[in-house]
Write a protein that holds these residues in place. Structure first.
Motif, PDB file in Angstrom:
ATOM      1  N   HIS A 140      36.189  54.894  43.636  1.00 20.20           N
ATOM      2  CA  HIS A 140      35.173  55.027  43.018  1.00 20.20           C
ATOM      3  C   HIS A 140      35.114  54.882  41.404  1.00 20.20           C
ATOM      4  CE1 HIS A 140      31.936  57.477  41.026  1.00 20.20           C
ATOM      5  NE2 HIS A 140      31.481  58.004  42.320  1.00 20.20           N
ATOM      6  N   PRO A 141      34.063  54.206  41.041  1.00 17.34           N
ATOM      7  CA  PRO A 141      34.008  53.418  39.817  1.00 17.34           C
ATOM      8  C   PRO A 141      34.192  54.313  38.643  1.00 17.34           C
ATOM      9  CG  PRO A 141      31.891  53.311  40.660  1.00 17.34           C
ATOM     10  CD  PRO A 141      32.723  53.871  41.934  1.00 17.34           C
ATOM     11  N   LEU A 142      33.742  55.489  38.620  1.00 15.81           N
ATOM     12  CA  LEU A 142      33.733  56.418  37.428  1.00 15.81           C
ATOM     13  C   LEU A 142      35.011  57.372  37.380  1.00 15.81           C
ATOM     14  CD1 LEU A 142      29.967  57.509  37.560  1.00 15.81           C
ATOM     15  CD2 LEU A 142      31.181  55.639  36.118  1.00 15.81           C
ATOM     16  N   ARG A 160      37.136  47.944  37.995  1.00 14.93           N
ATOM     17  CA  ARG A 160      35.627  47.470  38.808  1.00 14.93           C
ATOM     18  C   ARG A 160      34.981  48.444  39.752  1.00 14.93           C
ATOM     19  NH1 ARG A 160      36.213  42.129  40.627  1.00 14.93           N
ATOM     20  NH2 ARG A 160      38.022  41.777  39.034  1.00 14.93           N
ATOM     21  N   GLY A 161      33.701  48.471  40.067  1.00 15.50           N
ATOM     22  CA  GLY A 161      33.349  49.101  41.076  1.00 15.50           C
ATOM     23  C   GLY A 161      33.595  48.435  42.297  1.00 15.50           C
ATOM     24  N   TRP A 162      34.963  48.664  43.079  1.00 13.10           N
ATOM     25  CA  TRP A 162      35.217  47.797  44.004  1.00 13.10           C
ATOM     26  C   TRP A 162      34.324  47.677  45.156  1.00 13.10           C
ATOM     27  CZ3 TRP A 162      39.723  45.430  42.957  1.00 13.10           C
ATOM     28  CH2 TRP A 162      40.624  45.980  41.768  1.00 13.10           C
ATOM     29  N   LEU A 163      33.618  48.823  45.587  1.00 14.87           N
ATOM     30  CA  LEU A 163      32.869  48.566  46.579  1.00 14.87           C
ATOM     31  C   LEU A 163      31.462  48.058  46.470  1.00 14.87           C
ATOM     32  CD1 LEU A 163      33.891  51.756  48.427  1.00 14.87           C
ATOM     33  CD2 LEU A 163      34.608  49.682  49.234  1.00 14.87           C
ATOM     34  N   GLY A 164      31.225  47.910  45.117  1.00  9.92           N
ATOM     35  CA  GLY A 164      29.864  47.611  44.626  1.00  9.92           C
ATOM     36  C   GLY A 164      29.804  46.144  44.323  1.00  9.92           C
ATOM     37  N   PRO A 166      30.412  42.208  45.127  1.00  8.68           N
ATOM     38  CA  PRO A 166      30.475  41.467  46.397  1.00  8.68           C
ATOM     39  C   PRO A 166      31.699  40.599  46.679  1.00  8.68           C
ATOM     40  CG  PRO A 166      28.438  41.040  45.310  1.00  8.68           C
ATOM     41  CD  PRO A 166      29.040  41.930  44.333  1.00  8.68           C
ATOM     42  N   MET A 248      31.473  53.426  54.053  1.00 10.19           N
ATOM     43  CA  MET A 248      31.701  53.034  52.963  1.00 10.19           C
ATOM     44  C   MET A 248      30.725  52.242  52.230  1.00 10.19           C
ATOM     45  SD  MET A 248      35.794  52.552  53.218  1.00 10.19           S
ATOM     46  CE  MET A 248      36.346  52.344  51.680  1.00 10.19           C
ATOM     47  N   THR A 249      30.124  51.306  52.756  1.00 12.02           N
ATOM     48  CA  THR A 249      29.215  50.417  51.960  1.00 12.02           C
ATOM     49  C   THR A 249      27.890  50.326  52.627  1.00 12.02           C
ATOM     50  OG1 THR A 249      29.984  48.381  53.230  1.00 12.02           O
ATOM     51  CG2 THR A 249      31.116  49.060  51.355  1.00 12.02           C
ATOM     52  N   GLY A 252      26.899  46.861  52.651  1.00 15.13           N
ATOM     53  CA  GLY A 252      26.490  46.447  51.349  1.00 15.13           C
ATOM     54  C   GLY A 252      27.855  45.968  50.333  1.00 15.13           C
ATOM     55  N   PRO A 253      27.509  45.672  49.095  1.00 16.53           N
ATOM     56  CA  PRO A 253      26.458  45.442  48.380  1.00 16.53           C
ATOM     57  C   PRO A 253      25.587  43.885  49.008  1.00 16.53           C
ATOM     58  CG  PRO A 253      28.220  44.699  47.252  1.00 16.53           C
ATOM     59  CD  PRO A 253      28.668  45.298  48.195  1.00 16.53           C
ATOM     60  N   GLY A 254      24.224  44.026  49.079  1.00 13.57           N
ATOM     61  CA  GLY A 254      23.502  43.214  49.874  1.00 13.57           C
ATOM     62  C   GLY A 254      23.987  42.884  51.277  1.00 13.57           C
TER      63      GLY A 254
ATOM     64  N   ASP B 322      28.520  49.612  37.056  1.00 11.75           N
ATOM     65  CA  ASP B 322      29.000  49.168  38.351  1.00 11.75           C
ATOM     66  C   ASP B 322      27.950  49.874  39.418  1.00 11.75           C
ATOM     67  OD1 ASP B 322      31.681  48.172  38.089  1.00 11.75           O
ATOM     68  OD2 ASP B 322      32.312  50.020  37.440  1.00 11.75           O
ATOM     69  N   ASP B 469      18.970  45.138  50.638  1.00 13.85           N
ATOM     70  CA  ASP B 469      19.958  44.304  50.405  1.00 13.85           C
ATOM     71  C   ASP B 469      19.852  43.353  49.421  1.00 13.85           C
ATOM     72  OD1 ASP B 469      21.383  45.081  52.859  1.00 13.85           O
ATOM     73  OD2 ASP B 469      20.771  43.373  54.146  1.00 13.85           O
ATOM     74  N   GLN B 472      20.388  44.775  45.533  1.00 14.00           N
ATOM     75  CA  GLN B 472      21.945  44.987  45.383  1.00 14.00           C
ATOM     76  C   GLN B 472      22.274  43.524  44.843  1.00 14.00           C
ATOM     77  OE1 GLN B 472      24.165  46.584  48.823  1.00 14.00           O
ATOM     78  NE2 GLN B 472      24.037  48.729  47.673  1.00 14.00           N
ATOM     79  N   GLU B 473      22.029  42.721  45.582  1.00 10.57           N
ATOM     80  CA  GLU B 473      22.393  41.360  45.103  1.00 10.57           C
ATOM     81  C   GLU B 473      21.904  40.699  43.852  1.00 10.57           C
ATOM     82  OE1 GLU B 473      21.314  38.924  48.803  1.00 10.57           O
ATOM     83  OE2 GLU B 473      23.163  39.641  49.846  1.00 10.57           O
TER      84      GLU B 473
END
Lengths: 303, 506
Positions: A140-142, A160-164, A166, A248-249, A252-254, B322, B469, B472-473
């Motif tokens: 979690h980033p926060l 960083r926001g590891w999962l956010g 890319p 988890m994601t 994403g992201p994207g 983030d 998607d 987010q990108e």
């Protein structure tokens, strides 16, 4: 005359053996029924769905091979498959490497071995959903533990926001999967190590092999069956991965962590494209089957 | 519009086999088990096929001891209420007359998604059962996700509910309408005078190919909630223009407060933000045309609607850091604990934001101010709607219950007890509600015709996944606003080719 008798005898024999086998069939019937209902029937119906266009409600329109043609020009599918490939390679090598290292350290017995075994195996017992949620907190980033740890040891610039992000999302999810899996590989390898012929190792020692050489040239070959099994598992698992990524994601992201499992879900259930979703699920099945088959054949041949 | 994020109901199948099993289950149910919907011929009360993803036993999935009201076949007595609600349920007054009650009596199965308000919903259903003693209602509550997963299959198999709450968008109710699974309600609108009583939007958004199929419910609008204490401390007043809002954000950032609580781990929030900016930049009419596929999405104005929030404001650091890694739930925590000053979201948050326990600081609300001097068009829409199955055995009884649910008296119940805004035209001045709710009610009553659109409720699903998607990108910096606009247009063209785009222009 004689042959007729023989034939009669063999029919009787067959009848008798059938009668003998009846209880056997009866015993497997419930399991087979379940298998048929929840595996064979869905499998066949999925094949049927892959030839239609269907939104999940309303009429099904037969479109021949159009769903299959679509696979080839589907950029997102290929991207997802490349993520699967990373998953399979890293997700196979890393847990085995970790498990081998730990196994080698503990092979000759270590103080509190049972405790270590339990600790390493614990993540395997946790449901995947639980693992995913726990690691979401860690990343979690926060208020995540990972960022706080980094900041505490003076690596604040890495937080960083590891999962956010890319660039890190896929590897972050993969680390989670490895964490939850290496304990399984460890236990299997420990079991395999019990069967390693100590005489061989000692013979190698007398011949002047150092520790590393003994491990690579004697111990690992002795473990080949165990390693084959683990690899076959991770191969299939690597193409079927879904839960951990979905939680988890969500890919994403994207589409940075989209794998074929989550992509199939998205097409079939989020975009209501059941026909194409069924096609994708068949692709996934085929790939897992072929990959494991080839792998096991290669192993067998090399022996 | 509202997304209920229910972790329990997340899809769990980890293997392709599971996916195939589910795919097959869609087909399997077509030819199985007796119908439970629409009261069976003999009046038997067959146990309702448990809807909701089978094994997932979320507590909400089992209705509040409801659905036990047994109506004996041809019995003289009809127990009036399905629900064990304190209000009307327990008082089991026998129906008017044996013979007459016999002829009209109907048992209806109702599925709704009031998981947060399930006891209140029981009361509401109790009121309607009391008003219609011949009609027995069995109520089953599900999460929004469960409903999305099961309803279509259940209806298709003829096992579904008679009345149900469902998303109103073309990707949801629209699909059902196309498949002939919904009962047209044009006549009911005439008979019961709904045209006069309800807001036009309730009808518009549930009309597909010229026929109306439902009553839209849960009127919602997206705007800016703000923490009054922080605004006061920083000497900031409600911004009147986009530039003023940016200045306020800069000031807040300098003071160490997160200016705008916005984050996009869940993918859908960006769709709402985009709707706000698109509405205020291109205007209501052009946005409707774009949603209908008549105006391309890759024009400069739409690019700007992506560029301003997701590139400029994000890079200026006005959102939660983030941004792609923080969830909607975390965003609510940051706002309610006073770490963020503004929250750009929908009015479904009102009950949380006006609850002293969850949100100690006072909260104010304004619509996102004008950009480039254009008139604003805040995204408004419907959280869900009520529909009737085309396979119901009792269409008349079902429409009667709809009429009761959205009567003028019950409108007050929706607002006061359930914190939701029904599509009924009312005078809220003597309602017992918070200031925040009253403000929103009035704004919606007065401005319903000038409101914009929440894009993702109305656009096809492949367009929505592209929004999810792609934004987010863009936020991550890997894609430009123009590229995203191009991809959106391409998704729209694909959907048009498949006939999935609905015309919402009036």
């Amino acid at each position: 005359m004689a042959s007729a008798q023989l034939a009669k005898g063999s029919t009787q024999l067959r009848r008798r053996s059938l009668r003998k086998a009846m209880p056997g069939y009866a015993f497997i019937a419930p399991a087979f029924l379940l298998y048929a209902i929840f595996f064979i029937y869905p499998f066949i119906i999925s094949i049927y769905y892959s030839f239609v266009r269907w939104s999940g409600a309303g009429p099904k329109e037969f479109i021949g091979l159009a769903n299959y043609q679509r696979l080839f020009s589907d950029r997102l599918l290929w991207q997802a498959l490349s993520h699967n490939l990373v998953w399979v390679v890293v997700g196979t090598v890393a847990p085995i490497a970790i498990a081998l290292l730990l196994g080698a350290l503990m092979w000759r017995g270590a103080r509190g071995m049972l405790v270590f075994r339990i600790i390493y195996f614990l993540p395997v017992v946790l449901a995947e959903v639980v693992v995913a949620i726990i690691w979401n907190w860690i990343y979690h980033p926060l208020f995540g533990a990972l960022n706080e740890l980094l900041a505490a040891i003076g690596l604040g610039s890495l937080t960083r926001g590891w999962l956010g992000d890319p660039d890190t999302a896929l590897i972050a999810v993969l680390v989670t999967a490895i964490w939850s899996y290496f304990g399984f590989a460890f236990v299997i390898i420990m079991a395999g190590l019990q069967d390693v012929n100590v005489d061989l190792v000692e013979a190698a020692m007398i011949d002047g092999a150092n520790g590393w050489q003994r491990f690579v040239h004697v111990v690992i070959p002795e473990l080949r069956h165990v390693l084959t099994m683990i690899t076959a598992f991770t191969l299939i698992g690597g193409f079927n991965v879904f839960v951990i990524i979905f939680i988890m994601t969500q890919g994403g992201p994207g589409t940075a962590t989209q794998v074929i499992g989550t992509y199939t879900y998205r097409k079939a259930f989020q975009e209501s494209d059941i026909g194409y979703g069924a096609t994708l699920s068949l692709v996934m099945t085929t790939i897992s089957l072929v990959a494991s088959y080839l792998f096991i054949r290669l192993r067998e041949r090399s022996e | 519009m509202k997304r209920l994020i229910n972790r329990r109901s997340l899809f769990r199948g980890s293997s392709s086999l599971m996916i195939m099993a589910i795919l097959a289950a869609c087909g399997a149910t077509e030819s199985s088990t007796p119908s439970t919907g629409g009261g069976n011929a003999g009046g038997t009360t067959s146990a309702a096929a448990s809807p909701a993803g089978g094994t997932e036993s979320s507590p909400a999935a089992s209705p509040m001891g409801a659905s036990t009201a047994a109506t004996p076949a041809g019995g003289a007595e009809t127990s009036p209420s399905a629900s064990a609600s304190p209000a009307g349920g327990t008082a089991s007054s026998p129906s008017a007359g044996g013979a007459e009650g016999n002829a009209d009596s109907a048992e209806l199965l109702l599925w709704d998604t009031e998981t947060d308000n399930t006891e209140k919903m029981d009361q509401l259903i109790g009121r309607c059962s009391e008003a219609n003693p011949n009609i027995t209602i069995r109520r089953e509550v599900q999460t929004t996700d469960q409903m999305r997963n099961t309803l279509r299959t259940a209806l298709d198999a003829g096992q579904g509910p008679d009345i149900f709450a469902y998303d109103t968008g073309p990707g949801f109710a629209g699909v059902l309408a196309k498949a002939g699974l919904l009962l047209p309600l044009d006549e009911a609108y005439q008979t019961y005078g709904w045209n006069d009583r309800l807001f036009p939007i309730a009808k518009q958004r549930t009309t597909f190919d010229g026929k109306v199929y439902g009553i839209g419910n849960q009127l919602e609008v997206v705007g800016v909630f703000y923490n009054k204490r922080i605004f006061e401390e920083q000497g900031i007043s409600e911004p009147k223009t986009h530039e003023e809002l940016l200045q306020a954000a800069q000031k807040l950032k300098g003071a160490g407060v997160i200016p705008i609580a916005f984050a996009n781990q869940n993918k859908w929030p960006a769709g709402h933000t985009f709707s706000v900016f698109a509405g205020n930049i291109v205007g209501r009419d052009k946005l409707a045309q774009a949603i209908s596929g008549e105006v391309p999405w890759d024009g400069p104005e739409f690019v700007q609607a992506i560029q301003i929030p997701f590139v400029e404001m994000n890079q200026a650091g006005y959102f939660i850091p983030d941004v792609n890694a923080v969830t909607y739930d975390d965003w609510q925590t940051l706002f309610t604990t006073g770490q963020a000053a503004m929250s750009l979201t929908g009015t479904w948050q009102i009950s949380d934001y006006s609850n002293q326990e969850t949100m100690p600081d006072p909260v104010g609300f304004f619509f996102y101010p004008p950009i480039n001097g254009q008139p604003i068009a805040p995204p408004s829409g419907l959280g869900s709607g009520y529909f009737v199955s085309s396979k119901t055995q009792h269409p008349e009884a079902a429409t009667k219950i709809l009429d009761c649910l959205f009567s003028e008296e019950n409108a007050r119940f929706w607002v006061e007890e359930m914190n939701q805004i029904p599509p009924v035209q009312v005078d809220p001045s003597n309602f017992q509600v918070t200031d925040l709710m009253r403000f929103t009610l009035q704004a919606l009553q007065e401005g319903a015709d000038t409101m914009g659109y929440n894009v993702d409720v109305l656009t096809p699903e492949n367009f929505n996944t592209m929004m999810g998607d792609g934004f987010q990108e863009v936020l991550a910096g890997g894609k430009t606003a123009q590229q995203q606009a191009d991809d959106l247009q391409q998704a729209m063209e694909e959907a048009q080719a498949q006939g999935k785009v609905f015309d919402i222009t009036e």
